[in-house]
Design a protein around this motif. Sequence first.
Motif, PDB file in Angstrom:
ATOM      1  N   UNK A  89       0.833  -1.200   0.000  1.00  0.00           N
ATOM      2  CA  UNK A  89       0.000   0.000   0.000  1.00  0.00           C
ATOM      3  C   UNK A  89       0.870   1.253   0.000  1.00  0.00           C
ATOM      4  N   UNK A  90       0.288   2.343  -0.457  1.00  0.00           N
ATOM      5  CA  UNK A  90       0.949   3.651  -0.475  1.00  0.00           C
ATOM      6  C   UNK A  90       0.173   4.620   0.411  1.00  0.00           C
ATOM      7  N   UNK A  91       0.891   5.529   1.049  1.00  0.00           N
ATOM      8  CA  UNK A  91       0.227   6.549   1.859  1.00  0.00           C
ATOM      9  C   UNK A  91       1.116   7.781   1.937  1.00  0.00           C
ATOM     10  N   UNK A  92       0.583   8.918   1.487  1.00  0.00           N
ATOM     11  CA  UNK A  92       1.328  10.170   1.512  1.00  0.00           C
ATOM     12  C   UNK A  92       1.290  10.809   2.890  1.00  0.00           C
ATOM     13  N   UNK A  93       0.156  10.698   3.590  1.00  0.00           N
ATOM     14  CA  UNK A  93       0.003  11.314   4.911  1.00  0.00           C
ATOM     15  C   UNK A  93      -0.417  10.247   5.921  1.00  0.00           C
ATOM     16  N   UNK A  94       0.538   9.491   6.467  1.00  0.00           N
ATOM     17  CA  UNK A  94       0.189   8.444   7.439  1.00  0.00           C
ATOM     18  C   UNK A  94      -0.225   9.048   8.773  1.00  0.00           C
ATOM     19  N   UNK A  95      -1.059   8.332   9.488  1.00  0.00           N
ATOM     20  CA  UNK A  95      -1.438   8.770  10.823  1.00  0.00           C
ATOM     21  C   UNK A  95      -0.275   8.562  11.783  1.00  0.00           C
ATOM     22  N   UNK A  96      -0.155   9.441  12.764  1.00  0.00           N
ATOM     23  CA  UNK A  96       0.812   9.199  13.826  1.00  0.00           C
ATOM     24  C   UNK A  96       0.284   8.071  14.700  1.00  0.00           C
ATOM     25  N   UNK A  97       1.155   7.449  15.442  1.00  0.00           N
ATOM     26  CA  UNK A  97       0.787   6.263  16.209  1.00  0.00           C
ATOM     27  C   UNK A  97      -0.333   6.552  17.199  1.00  0.00           C
ATOM     28  N   UNK A  98      -0.281   7.689  17.873  1.00  0.00           N
ATOM     29  CA  UNK A  98      -1.302   7.996  18.876  1.00  0.00           C
ATOM     30  C   UNK A  98      -2.686   8.104  18.234  1.00  0.00           C
ATOM     31  N   UNK A  99      -2.778   8.770  17.077  1.00  0.00           N
ATOM     32  CA  UNK A  99      -4.057   8.900  16.391  1.00  0.00           C
ATOM     33  C   UNK A  99      -4.532   7.544  15.871  1.00  0.00           C
ATOM     34  N   UNK A 100      -3.609   6.736  15.397  1.00  0.00           N
ATOM     35  CA  UNK A 100      -3.981   5.414  14.902  1.00  0.00           C
ATOM     36  C   UNK A 100      -4.579   4.573  16.029  1.00  0.00           C
ATOM     37  N   UNK A 101      -3.983   4.643  17.205  1.00  0.00           N
ATOM     38  CA  UNK A 101      -4.514   3.890  18.350  1.00  0.00           C
ATOM     39  C   UNK A 101      -5.919   4.374  18.708  1.00  0.00           C
TER      40      UNK A 101
END
Length: 646
Positions: A89-101
């Motif tokens: 997969x590709x992602x230009x703007x990944x979520x930071x870990x805290x937001x992902x959690x």
Amino acid sequence: MPIEPARFRLTEDGTPYSDSFGDVYHSSDGGVGQAHHVFLAGNGLPERWRGRARFVLLETGFGLGLNFLATWAAWRADPDRSASLHFVSCELHPFCLEDLRTLHARWPEFAGLAAELQAAWPGPVPGVHRIHLDQERVCLTLYLGDARDGLAKLSVSADALLLDGFSPACNPDLWSPKIFHLLAARAAPGATLATWSVAGDVREGLRRAGFEVEKAPGFGGKRQMLRGRLLRQTHASDQAGALAAPSSAPVATPHALVIGAGIAGTSVAERLAVRGWRLELVDAAAGPGQGASGNHAGVLRPLPSLDDNRMSRLTRAGTLYGWRHIRKLIAQGHAIRADAGGVLHLARDVAQQDKMRAVVERLQLPPELLRFVDADEASRIGGWPVATGGWYFANSGWVQPPSLCAANLAAHPGQITRHFAHKVADLVREGTHWVARDAAGKPLAAAPVAILAAGTGLTGFPLASAIPLVSARGQVSLLRASDASPPRVVMCRMGYVTPAIDGLRCAGATFSVDDDATGLRALDHQENLDKLEAMLPGYTHNVEPDQLDGRVGFRPASPDRLPMIGAVPVPGTVAAGTPLADVPRHPGLHVLSGFGARGLVWAALAGELLAAQLNAEPLPLETDLVAAVDPARYLLRPARVMATDD
């Protein structure tokens, strides 16, 4: 290009929304439902992966990772699933870990899988990240950056395509003709696709790229979706993809002969063993890590540059993957001596210090990976007054190579047959097998695939004569030291010095090409002490070079300082402009060499790259970097003078 993390807010119904793109991250009717209806069912899953050795999916926008989590969960729940699952997969703007959690907590059905993904989640670092999950049965290959660049540089043959991301109206670049043609070029014969968009431009663009598409009932409030299949293969215009395409099929018999039990040989043996291969490992020493990989400690850290060149990108990728590999083995209970307690790289002078500061400002990497420190902060971190500042790699450090070599082999004891204390004098092809023989002509081991990982011993194999390897003598000095004495972290400047490890610290190392002297030399100890004194003024007071112990090793080095990973080329003249993929190779013969002084940096990633090539899997590096380490590259360009580095 620096990676900017995603920023979001929640709509009134709780759907994540991007103000930057003016669109939601998934259907307001439910992200998981959309994943199952559109992307799984739209691609004929789970039925299509059943009974297969591997199944590969390629996605245009990772986002929250809901498609990945839903696919992983469905794969786990299917008793007839493929042996392995690859999700690219590709992602230009990944979520930071805290937001992902925070966001993943909204789907408790994925709690276990989400926690495993979060534990391996990379920071906002551009390039390819190889993430092994589910006891390495699931592999996420995540490109952080623009999908147009990522798809042009990813080496993948996908069975299913997931066209996701913000809508064509909000993010037209992700739904462009270039994207569609790149997807077609990276699709396996018979590949399918699915997307929630039925826009006319999308349908026509996919048709022109070689897909047959049709509308189907959509999910939730969306009346229709799109699904399709590849009718004809198109040729992408990017040269990098053509240069380093994976083989069309994996090796028929997963059985390999590895010559060399140093950091290169044990790393590729471990990476193949985890895929179910049987390995014959042959080495002249009595155990692993006794040659150039036998030092008391070595440094595992990247080497940045202002233009983020190939060396910069490769050492960054190798460092990140190398430390993930070490942490995985330690978590499995293997006793690796290593400490990611930090590395300081001091500038030689004020001019270089300014350049190092500019590199940090330009790359904008996470501070735990790279940040600039002035002389005062460097002095506090190292515990010794220094004259200049430089780079601080907080998550890098030292590793004891023999312990890593031993752990690589101990991880799969039933699949790696060890043939120690046997020197290979000759390697010959007999029928379908490569046979290693000793000086008396006695067969030592045989397999359909052979991997030369013998360090400087590579020069003794005529089959590899097209590879311009040189031997670089390196002498390391060992200084007695008490625990917690300065320096407290690894420090570098023209050389390096480690913290105290079992009462000793390493300082070095010399780099002498075509020097075959095996004994310790006081003159070389003095060279190491001079580098140490320049780095830490006053540190070597009363240290006598003729009283020091140390170790001499011979490192395999390449003219361009990059490693050599891949199929061994046949010696001979190659016409200018010949693609690397068309250079003649010895069938079933491969090499891992040219690591120079960066064996720890290259080894784990090099092993993963070669293992992926042999298994026809998505590759863990961009294709331009794969081409940069291809051992056949020297047949296509003039020879270069051996370079040294700081």
